[in-house]
Design an enzyme around this catalytic site. Structure first.
Site, PDB file in Angstrom:
ATOM      1  N   HIS A 173     -27.102 -54.762 -42.715  1.00 19.03           N
ATOM      2  CA  HIS A 173     -27.359 -54.544 -41.294  1.00 19.03           C
ATOM      3  C   HIS A 173     -28.428 -55.533 -40.838  1.00 19.03           C
ATOM      4  O   HIS A 173     -29.322 -55.897 -41.616  1.00 19.03           O
ATOM      5  CB  HIS A 173     -27.904 -53.132 -41.028  1.00 19.03           C
ATOM      6  N   CYS A 267     -34.463 -47.920 -40.115  1.00 23.67           N
ATOM      7  CA  CYS A 267     -33.225 -47.149 -40.257  1.00 23.67           C
ATOM      8  C   CYS A 267     -33.390 -45.698 -39.809  1.00 23.67           C
ATOM      9  O   CYS A 267     -32.453 -45.095 -39.306  1.00 23.67           O
ATOM     10  CB  CYS A 267     -32.740 -47.192 -41.705  1.00 23.67           C
TER      11      CYS A 267
END
Length: 273
Positions: A173, A267
């Site tokens: 990511h 996150c």
């Protein structure tokens, strides 16, 4: 003290959404950090998460908690639940079926919080791959989010979207490879990107903080900044020193248990703009 030539850093109060790791486990393997054979200490994960939440509130930020769904061990990684700009969100559509139920759950919660949510047509994993930098959104692709989702984000959110291609599977990511420090300032690890994307970053952010692989490899770039304070993984010590030299205040936290799932500070944190 000699002048650095940079304007003074200023903190801006933020509103974050988080989700307790009540069901956190490594029950499957969908990124290189996950090893289903390694035991997870859920109590420790909860305690580390709570330290992060209290860190935010101690810095003057507001934290809303999204209810955790049974059977969704990765829901603690709330950043993947969408991207919110000026009260409008592009919801999440996950690449892996193991996380599919998270998208509707976060969308429902965001609507309840007064956010207008657009149901995504393409695979896009929220702030995992869409990072807001001032009036621009940097958008990752290569492992999770589809390039078509970049065009969708530009249309739905009404912002400039700059595509960046990730090439190192450890940084699956964008928020594992690049940290937003201020409206015009970022930090990143160059090796996570292809040559074209590196050139784009060098053009847009010539003074960016380049982070060495040793700190990136402990997810040091999975950090959250309010413009002054940068909350980051405690293991990223060299990055913390570099941030201090640039006028930021590093705030280290230990999320080592959640790292087993491939996530850390950012996150766990979805910003509600």
């Amino acid at each position: 003290m000699p002048s650095t030539g940079r304007p003074p850093r200023r903190a801006t109060p933020r509103r974050y959404a988080m989700c307790r790791p009540e069901h956190f486990a490594v029950a499957y393997e969908i990124n290189p950090w996950m090893d289903a054979s390694v035991a997870v200490d859920r109590d420790l994960a909860l305690a580390q998460w709570e330290t992060l939440r209290r860190t935010y509130t101690g810095l003057g930020h507001e934290v809303d908690v999204v209810p955790a769904l049974p059977g969704q061990p990765d829901m603690v990684f709330a950043a993947n639940g969408g991207v919110v700009v000026r009260g409008r969100a592009l919801g999440a559509r996950f690449a892996h079926p193991e996380r599919a139920a998270e998208g509707p759950a976060f969308a429902a919660w965001l609507r309840g919080a007064g956010v207008a949510v657009h149901e995504p047509e393409h695979v896009g994993e929220g702030e995992g791959d869409f990072l807001v930098v001032g009036e621009r959104v940097l958008a990752g692709t290569g492992f999770r989010t589809a390039p078509a989702a970049h065009e969708e984000a530009a249309r739905v959110l009404g912002v400039e979207v700059v595509p960046l291609r990730l090439v190192d599977p450890r940084y699956y990511h964008l928020d594992t490879a690049l940290a937003v420090l201020a409206d015009d300032d970022v930090a990143y690890v160059a090796g996570a990107f292809d040559a074209e994307s590196r050139a784009t970053l060098e053009r847009l952010y010539p003074d960016a903080l380049l982070v060495e692989d040793a700190d990136a490899a402990v997810l040091g770039l999975n950090a959250v900044s309010d413009g002054l304070h940068v909350v980051l993984p405690a293991a990223a010590t060299a990055m913390a020193a570099d941030l201090d030299a640039r006028g930021y205040v590093p705030v280290p936290v230990d999320l080592s248990e959640l790292l087993k799932g491939g996530g850390s500070v950012k996150c766990c944190t979805l910003e509600l703009r």
